[in-house]
Design a protein around this motif. Sequence first.
Motif, PDB file in Angstrom:
ATOM      1  N   SER A   1       6.519   0.905   6.534  1.00 11.77           N
ATOM      2  CA  SER A   1       5.882   2.224   6.825  1.00 11.77           C
ATOM      3  C   SER A   1       5.941   3.094   5.752  1.00 11.77           C
ATOM      4  O   SER A   1       4.952   3.669   5.214  1.00 11.77           O
ATOM      5  CB  SER A   1       6.293   2.701   8.132  1.00 11.77           C
ATOM      6  N   LEU A   2       6.963   2.993   4.975  1.00 11.14           N
ATOM      7  CA  LEU A   2       7.187   3.951   3.636  1.00 11.14           C
ATOM      8  C   LEU A   2       6.175   3.297   2.600  1.00 11.14           C
ATOM      9  O   LEU A   2       5.501   4.480   1.884  1.00 11.14           O
ATOM     10  CB  LEU A   2       8.450   3.977   3.278  1.00 11.14           C
ATOM     11  N   PHE A   3       6.037   2.143   2.387  1.00  5.58           N
ATOM     12  CA  PHE A   3       4.999   1.796   1.564  1.00  5.58           C
ATOM     13  C   PHE A   3       3.595   2.017   1.881  1.00  5.58           C
ATOM     14  O   PHE A   3       2.845   2.348   0.841  1.00  5.58           O
ATOM     15  CB  PHE A   3       5.495  -0.109   1.642  1.00  5.58           C
ATOM     16  N   LEU A   4       3.394   1.825   3.130  1.00  5.95           N
ATOM     17  CA  LEU A   4       2.097   2.087   3.572  1.00  5.95           C
ATOM     18  C   LEU A   4       1.619   3.715   3.465  1.00  5.95           C
ATOM     19  O   LEU A   4       0.638   4.152   3.041  1.00  5.95           O
ATOM     20  CB  LEU A   4       1.877   1.970   5.044  1.00  5.95           C
ATOM     21  N   ASN A   5       2.881   4.486   3.599  1.00  3.22           N
ATOM     22  CA  ASN A   5       2.512   5.961   3.351  1.00  3.22           C
ATOM     23  C   ASN A   5       2.327   6.268   1.965  1.00  3.22           C
ATOM     24  O   ASN A   5       1.318   7.188   1.890  1.00  3.22           O
ATOM     25  CB  ASN A   5       3.760   6.943   3.886  1.00  3.22           C
ATOM     26  N   LYS A   6       2.858   5.560   1.090  1.00  2.00           N
ATOM     27  CA  LYS A   6       2.843   5.697  -0.455  1.00  2.00           C
ATOM     28  C   LYS A   6       1.491   5.095  -0.985  1.00  2.00           C
ATOM     29  O   LYS A   6       0.771   5.847  -1.597  1.00  2.00           O
ATOM     30  CB  LYS A   6       4.106   5.143  -1.034  1.00  2.00           C
ATOM     31  N   LYS A   7       1.183   3.856  -0.850  1.00  2.00           N
ATOM     32  CA  LYS A   7       0.073   3.210  -1.299  1.00  2.00           C
ATOM     33  C   LYS A   7      -1.182   3.118  -0.298  1.00  2.00           C
ATOM     34  O   LYS A   7      -2.182   3.021  -1.167  1.00  2.00           O
ATOM     35  CB  LYS A   7       0.519   1.524  -1.382  1.00  2.00           C
ATOM     36  N   HIS A   8      -1.077   3.292   0.965  1.00  2.00           N
ATOM     37  CA  HIS A   8      -2.200   3.449   1.769  1.00  2.00           C
ATOM     38  C   HIS A   8      -2.323   4.696   2.767  1.00  2.00           C
ATOM     39  O   HIS A   8      -1.949   4.333   4.075  1.00  2.00           O
ATOM     40  CB  HIS A   8      -2.408   2.321   2.332  1.00  2.00           C
TER      41      HIS A   8
ATOM     42  N   ASP B   1       4.794   7.772  14.456  1.00  2.00           N
ATOM     43  CA  ASP B   1       5.828   7.366  15.246  1.00  2.00           C
ATOM     44  C   ASP B   1       7.196   7.111  14.831  1.00  2.00           C
ATOM     45  O   ASP B   1       6.983   6.867  13.367  1.00  2.00           O
ATOM     46  CB  ASP B   1       5.255   5.870  16.093  1.00  2.00           C
ATOM     47  N   PHE B   2       8.136   6.969  15.349  1.00  2.00           N
ATOM     48  CA  PHE B   2       9.418   6.786  14.661  1.00  2.00           C
ATOM     49  C   PHE B   2       9.183   4.925  14.696  1.00  2.00           C
ATOM     50  O   PHE B   2       8.940   4.366  15.588  1.00  2.00           O
ATOM     51  CB  PHE B   2      10.879   7.093  15.744  1.00  2.00           C
ATOM     52  N   ILE B   3       9.510   4.394  13.350  1.00  2.00           N
ATOM     53  CA  ILE B   3       9.517   3.232  13.175  1.00  2.00           C
ATOM     54  C   ILE B   3      10.958   2.575  12.892  1.00  2.00           C
ATOM     55  O   ILE B   3      11.377   2.945  11.775  1.00  2.00           O
ATOM     56  CB  ILE B   3       8.532   2.625  12.247  1.00  2.00           C
ATOM     57  N   PRO B   4      11.501   1.661  13.786  1.00  2.00           N
ATOM     58  CA  PRO B   4      12.711   1.163  13.518  1.00  2.00           C
ATOM     59  C   PRO B   4      12.817  -0.185  12.318  1.00  2.00           C
ATOM     60  O   PRO B   4      11.706  -0.431  12.175  1.00  2.00           O
ATOM     61  CB  PRO B   4      13.334   0.639  14.728  1.00  2.00           C
TER      62      PRO B   4
END
Length: 71
Positions: A33-40, A64-67
């Motif tokens: 999800s961090l990758f998605l926030n940065k790249k997409h 959402d909180f993503i475990p």
Amino acid sequence: MLKKKNDYSVIVFFENNIQPKKWQYVHKLNGFSLFLNKKHPDWQYMNVYNRRNSQFMKRFAKNDFIPPFIG
């Protein structure tokens, strides 16, 4: 017991009805999800599947909180 390694396939859906993208070998969901926030940054939600049997597991929205792992 086997290590949890690349257990997930993920289909990510974007704003403005852009074609969804699929990632086949995802290890930790929170890192993904961090990758998605940065790249997409325009992603809306992702559907998570068990990579080995293609069974749907869970849907996560962008805020959402993503475990790292599911159950």
